[in-house]
Motif scaffolding. Structure first.
Motif, PDB file in Angstrom:
ATOM      1  N   LEU A   6      23.330 -34.706  -8.403  1.00 42.71           N
ATOM      2  CA  LEU A   6      22.256 -33.792  -8.013  1.00 42.71           C
ATOM      3  C   LEU A   6      21.925 -34.004  -6.542  1.00 42.71           C
ATOM      4  N   LEU A   7      22.016 -32.917  -5.764  1.00 40.43           N
ATOM      5  CA  LEU A   7      21.744 -32.962  -4.338  1.00 40.43           C
ATOM      6  C   LEU A   7      20.407 -32.284  -4.024  1.00 40.43           C
ATOM      7  N   GLU A   8      19.805 -32.644  -2.909  1.00 41.18           N
ATOM      8  CA  GLU A   8      18.652 -31.953  -2.325  1.00 41.18           C
ATOM      9  C   GLU A   8      17.391 -32.039  -3.184  1.00 41.18           C
ATOM     10  N   ASN A  12      12.534 -34.127 -10.893  1.00 43.57           N
ATOM     11  CA  ASN A  12      13.012 -35.288 -11.630  1.00 43.57           C
ATOM     12  C   ASN A  12      13.199 -35.026 -13.117  1.00 43.57           C
ATOM     13  N   ASP A  13      12.560 -33.993 -13.651  1.00 42.59           N
ATOM     14  CA  ASP A  13      12.747 -33.676 -15.068  1.00 42.59           C
ATOM     15  C   ASP A  13      14.202 -33.339 -15.381  1.00 42.59           C
ATOM     16  N   ALA A  14      14.949 -32.870 -14.370  1.00 47.43           N
ATOM     17  CA  ALA A  14      16.357 -32.558 -14.589  1.00 47.43           C
ATOM     18  C   ALA A  14      17.139 -33.803 -15.003  1.00 47.43           C
ATOM     19  N   ASP A  15      16.783 -34.950 -14.426  1.00 50.49           N
ATOM     20  CA  ASP A  15      17.457 -36.203 -14.762  1.00 50.49           C
ATOM     21  C   ASP A  15      17.284 -36.533 -16.238  1.00 50.49           C
ATOM     22  N   GLU A  16      16.050 -36.377 -16.725  1.00 50.85           N
ATOM     23  CA  GLU A  16      15.763 -36.720 -18.111  1.00 50.85           C
ATOM     24  C   GLU A  16      16.529 -35.815 -19.069  1.00 50.85           C
ATOM     25  N   ILE A  17      16.559 -34.514 -18.770  1.00 49.57           N
ATOM     26  CA  ILE A  17      17.254 -33.568 -19.641  1.00 49.57           C
ATOM     27  C   ILE A  17      18.747 -33.856 -19.677  1.00 49.57           C
ATOM     28  N   LEU A  18      19.332 -34.113 -18.526  1.00 46.50           N
ATOM     29  CA  LEU A  18      20.756 -34.406 -18.475  1.00 46.50           C
ATOM     30  C   LEU A  18      21.073 -35.764 -19.101  1.00 46.50           C
ATOM     31  N   SER A  19      20.207 -36.720 -18.904  1.00 47.17           N
ATOM     32  CA  SER A  19      20.426 -38.039 -19.501  1.00 47.17           C
ATOM     33  C   SER A  19      20.417 -37.950 -21.025  1.00 47.17           C
ATOM     34  N   ARG A  20      19.475 -37.172 -21.568  1.00 50.33           N
ATOM     35  CA  ARG A  20      19.430 -37.004 -23.026  1.00 50.33           C
ATOM     36  C   ARG A  20      20.694 -36.347 -23.561  1.00 50.33           C
ATOM     37  N   ALA A  21      21.350 -35.549 -22.719  1.00 57.01           N
ATOM     38  CA  ALA A  21      22.591 -34.887 -23.123  1.00 57.01           C
ATOM     39  C   ALA A  21      23.811 -35.777 -22.904  1.00 57.01           C
ATOM     40  N   GLY A  22      23.590 -37.014 -22.472  1.00 57.36           N
ATOM     41  CA  GLY A  22      24.693 -37.948 -22.341  1.00 57.36           C
ATOM     42  C   GLY A  22      25.284 -38.054 -20.957  1.00 57.36           C
ATOM     43  N   PHE A  23      24.549 -37.595 -19.943  1.00 59.09           N
ATOM     44  CA  PHE A  23      25.032 -37.661 -18.569  1.00 59.09           C
ATOM     45  C   PHE A  23      24.533 -38.919 -17.870  1.00 59.09           C
ATOM     46  N   GLU A  24      25.378 -39.486 -17.046  1.00 66.85           N
ATOM     47  CA  GLU A  24      24.934 -40.423 -16.020  1.00 66.85           C
ATOM     48  C   GLU A  24      24.559 -39.585 -14.807  1.00 66.85           C
ATOM     49  N   VAL A  25      23.332 -39.731 -14.328  1.00 64.99           N
ATOM     50  CA  VAL A  25      22.835 -38.879 -13.243  1.00 64.99           C
ATOM     51  C   VAL A  25      22.802 -39.673 -11.942  1.00 64.99           C
ATOM     52  N   VAL A  26      23.431 -39.108 -10.901  1.00 65.15           N
ATOM     53  CA  VAL A  26      23.437 -39.692  -9.565  1.00 65.15           C
ATOM     54  C   VAL A  26      22.784 -38.696  -8.619  1.00 65.15           C
ATOM     55  N   ARG A  27      21.923 -39.178  -7.736  1.00 69.90           N
ATOM     56  CA  ARG A  27      21.218 -38.296  -6.803  1.00 69.90           C
ATOM     57  C   ARG A  27      21.607 -38.602  -5.368  1.00 69.90           C
ATOM     58  N   HIS A  28      21.544 -37.535  -4.542  1.00 72.20           N
ATOM     59  CA  HIS A  28      21.643 -37.675  -3.088  1.00 72.20           C
ATOM     60  C   HIS A  28      20.523 -36.827  -2.510  1.00 72.20           C
ATOM     61  N   PRO A  29      19.684 -37.372  -1.635  1.00 78.72           N
ATOM     62  CA  PRO A  29      18.458 -36.674  -1.240  1.00 78.72           C
ATOM     63  C   PRO A  29      18.657 -35.410  -0.425  1.00 78.72           C
ATOM     64  N   GLY A  30      19.742 -35.319   0.352  1.00 79.75           N
ATOM     65  CA  GLY A  30      19.924 -34.165   1.225  1.00 79.75           C
ATOM     66  C   GLY A  30      21.130 -33.336   0.840  1.00 79.75           C
ATOM     67  N   ALA A  31      21.376 -32.291   1.634  1.00 78.61           N
ATOM     68  CA  ALA A  31      22.584 -31.480   1.474  1.00 78.61           C
ATOM     69  C   ALA A  31      23.781 -32.241   2.040  1.00 78.61           C
ATOM     70  N   LEU A  32      24.968 -31.852   1.621  1.00 82.40           N
ATOM     71  CA  LEU A  32      26.183 -32.490   2.098  1.00 82.40           C
ATOM     72  C   LEU A  32      27.091 -31.467   2.762  1.00 82.40           C
ATOM     73  N   GLY A  48      24.735 -30.353  -9.086  1.00 86.81           N
ATOM     74  CA  GLY A  48      23.496 -29.611  -8.891  1.00 86.81           C
ATOM     75  C   GLY A  48      23.170 -29.510  -7.413  1.00 86.81           C
ATOM     76  N   VAL A  49      22.880 -28.300  -6.922  1.00 86.67           N
ATOM     77  CA  VAL A  49      22.565 -28.078  -5.513  1.00 86.67           C
ATOM     78  C   VAL A  49      21.335 -27.188  -5.402  1.00 86.67           C
ATOM     79  N   ARG A  50      20.805 -27.118  -4.170  1.00 91.31           N
ATOM     80  CA  ARG A  50      19.762 -26.141  -3.869  1.00 91.31           C
ATOM     81  C   ARG A  50      20.326 -25.193  -2.804  1.00 91.31           C
ATOM     82  N   SER A  51      19.594 -24.943  -1.736  1.00 95.60           N
ATOM     83  CA  SER A  51      20.036 -23.910  -0.794  1.00 95.60           C
ATOM     84  C   SER A  51      20.878 -24.436   0.353  1.00 95.60           C
ATOM     85  N   GLY A  52      20.890 -25.763   0.584  1.00 95.59           N
ATOM     86  CA  GLY A  52      21.513 -26.279   1.794  1.00 95.59           C
ATOM     87  C   GLY A  52      22.966 -26.671   1.678  1.00 95.59           C
TER      88      GLY A  52
END
Length: 411
Positions: A6-8, A12-32, A48-52
């Motif tokens: 998950l970028l940008e 944080n609720d996205a982490d919980e939903i994906l974790s419950r579905a069996g995902f390991e969630v890794v975040r990066h604070p900015g765009a790449l 997962g991305v946003r606009s950047g």
């Protein structure tokens, strides 16, 4: 375990939903940037991305096993949708979740521009008391011209009428007018009567540069202008001219052709330091409520697609949902090229290997087809291999309920 990047900083609720579905969630604070993103996608199943962040064809080719991309926002022009479909990668967004936030920002800016609050605010911050009614007007009785009458445009239409504004709108598609809003036959007709013009168009390539010198010169003298849609649709150089010569009384801009990828980076624009101009850093949908809604919605779609094959509200694959069956032992999620006879060949292959079909749904979108099939018997590996080797196969996944663990993929 599946892996999500998950970028940008989506909610944080996205982490919980994906974790419950069996995902390991890794975040990066900015765009790449493209090269950075290619490197970070190693081992990633869902992005997962946003606009950047730009998810280009090269990025998608570098990670062919990527299952899906979730855009935590409305627009999807930062993702190469056709390339994603060709690789069997589903793309999801949140088309409704931040609508109200954008509408409220637009309403606030319309009032601020019409009352020239920016000018009064700047004077006081500069130490000058300048109490005057000059140039300050009520929005009641004024005409709001909405360009793009989609989810945001229609809701803005209703709220503006509640403020006592007259509403006219223009859209290239047939749209039902809400309340007392009046559809205009052309963009020029709208610009001729609107006291405030606001853009709410999508990010399709055909909208690039749609509002330039000709359109600004067709506006009423002294009208205000808002762009909360896409930065590349407006010629901001011309807007600067019109602000300085007084033909446009004020402007509010939330989106820019080139936006910094990370907070704290420098921002340049020809619209800086102009009178009665509000500049915001692409925050139309950036409220706590909207981001929470978006986080829930997009993460839920990603989890459902990864674990159950549901492509409901995908923007680039056929939108399918097959209800669960107690008799199903396997679920086949099959993305393929849309050519005649593919489904018949798949079903024939299953039948020849003794696999019993409990339920099935097919959809097509352009050159892409998608089939979800529930199998109620054993599923011989030979049947899976035969479908994987079909000429038109793009991606095949075998999901085993209830754990829904993917056992095979191909592109």
């Amino acid at each position: 375990m599946l892996r999500a990047l998950l970028l940008e900083n989506p909610h944080n609720d996205a982490d919980e939903i994906l974790s419950r579905a069996g995902f390991e969630v890794v975040r990066h604070p900015g765009a790449l940037e493209e090269e950075e993103l290619v490197a970070e996608l190693d081992g990633v199943d869902v992005l997962g991305v946003r606009s950047g962040t730009q998810v280009t064809e090269r990025v998608l080719e570098a990670r062919p096993d990527l299952l899906a991309v979730g855009v935590f926002g409305i627009g999807t022009n930062q993702v190469d949708l056709r390339a994603a479909a060709r690789h069997g990668i589903a793309v999801f967004n949140a088309p409704f979740s931040n609508t109200r936030s954008v509408v409220e920002l637009a309403v606030g800016e319309i009032i601020a521009l019409t009352r020239r609050l920016t000018v009064r605010d700047k004077a006081l911050h500069g130490g000058t008391w300048d109490k005057t009614a000059t140039g300050s007007r009520e929005v009641r009785g004024k005409t709001l011209g909405i360009i793009g009458y989609g989810n945001i445009g229609t809701q803005l239409s209703v709220v503006a009428e509640a403020l006592g504004m007259r509403v006219v709108f223009y859209d290239t598609a047939e749209k039902l007018a809400l309340g007392n809003a009046r559809r205009m036959g052309s963009l020029a007709e709208l610009l001729a009567v609107a006291d405030v013009v606001t853009l709410h168009v999508d990010g399709r390539a055909g909208n690039a540069g749609m509002f330039g010198r000709r359109q600004f010169e067709q506006m009423k003298h002294g009208a205000a202008f808002l762009n909360l849609s896409r930065g590349f649709v407006v010629d901001y150089g011309v807007l600067r001219e019109k602000i300085l010569d007084g033909s446009i009384s004020g402007a509010a801009v939330d989106v820019f052709p080139d936006e910094p990828r990370r907070n704290g980076e420098p921002f340049e624009s020809e619209l800086r330091n102009l009178p009665n101009v509000i500049l915001t850093p692409h925050v139309g949908g950036s409220t706590q409520e909207a981001q929470e809604n978006i986080g829930h919605f997009v993460a839920g779609k990603l989890a459902s697609y990864a674990r159950a094959g549901s492509s409901d509200l995908s923007v680039n694959l056929p939108r399918l949902t097959l209800p669960p069956s107690d008799a199903a032992r396997y679920r086949i999620a099959f993305v393929h090229r849309n050519t005649p006879g593919v489904l018949a060949l798949v079903n024939q292959t299953f039948a020849e290997h003794g696999a019993n079909i409990e339920g099935q749904i097919l959809g097509t979108l352009g050159e892409i087809g998608y089939v979800i099939t529930d199998i109620g018997s054993e599923l011989p590996a030979e049947a899976v291999a035969a479908v994987e080797e079909m000429e038109d196969t793009i991606r095949l996944r075998v999901l085993r309920p209830p754990a829904a663990q993917s056992t095979s993929t191909k592109r």
